[in-house]
Scaffold this active site. Structure first.
Site, short mmCIF file in Angstrom:
data_model
loop_
_atom_site.label_atom_id
_atom_site.label_comp_id
_atom_site.label_asym_id
_atom_site.label_seq_id
_atom_site.Cartn_x
_atom_site.Cartn_y
_atom_site.Cartn_z
N ARG A 74 35.86 15.90 -6.46
CA ARG A 74 35.49 16.89 -7.74
C ARG A 74 34.82 17.88 -7.03
NH1 ARG A 74 32.60 11.30 -9.50
NH2 ARG A 74 32.08 11.57 -7.81
N HIS A 128 39.87 8.67 -12.79
CA HIS A 128 40.00 8.41 -12.34
C HIS A 128 41.75 7.80 -12.71
CE1 HIS A 128 36.25 5.75 -11.03
NE2 HIS A 128 36.46 6.15 -9.90
#
Ligand code: PNS
Length: 166
Positions: free
Chosen positions: A93, A18
């Protein structure tokens, strides 16, 4: 005009993946609101919204006013409109993220077409990092140093101990 983006998530807890995304976002937007989404009626999170926001604030303390940490319940698009943000940022991702993100983006666009969702790729060293896995590994006594910010590590270990002891 200031370009404001909302970066929403559970952040239970924030990981270095993050952090990587927020840093990338700051290269594109003037201000980024990192927003903890919570459901007051049903939240199985390890950390309360207040604890999650506190960890965000401490993680980004050196960035000044360009990063805001906040929490919201209810619809994300309504929160974005309230905050005068025209963009929602989401990280990608692996391919596995795509289906879920695609559905959410389309629903959010249906609800509020003027708010655009923008995807960013996480740095490759964070491809395998997720809050869920980090919690599982911490609970089983594995080493999660380097996967979460330093301010998060002791709190995560402490919470994992509490969870493991029931
Ligand atoms: O980090 P997460 O758990 O993948 O984030 C998911 C999140 C918080 C972005 C999503 O659950 C969300 O937007 N929640 C707010 C409620 C909402 O607007 N739901 C409709 C989404 S289409």
């Amino acid at each position: 005009m200031t370009n404001v983006a909302v970066y929403p998530g559970s952040f239970d807890p924030i990981t270095n993946g993050h952090v990587d995304l927020v840093q990338r976002s700051l290269q594109v937007f003037d201000r980024v609101i990192v927003a903890v989404a919570f459901n007051p009626n049903k939240d199985s999170a390890w950390f309360t919204p207040e604890e999650r926001v506190a960890m965000l604030r401490e993680t980004f303390a050196s960035h000044g006013s360009r990063i805001e940490a906040d929490a919201f319940s209810g619809l994300l698009v309504e929160y974005a409109v309230r905050k005068q943000a025209r963009v929602i940022i989401r990280g990608l991702r692996a391919v596995a993220d795509f289906e879920y993100e695609f559905q959410m983006t389309m629903m959010n666009r249906h609800l509020t077409p003027q708010v655009e969702t923008i995807f960013m790729m996480t740095g490759e060293s964070h491809f395998y990092t997720s809050s869920r896995l980090v919690k599982e590994v911490a609970m089983l006594g594995g080493n999660v140093a380097g996967l979460v910010p330093d301010v998060v590590l002791p709190r995560l270990r402490e919470r994992a101990r509490e969870k493991a002891s029931g």
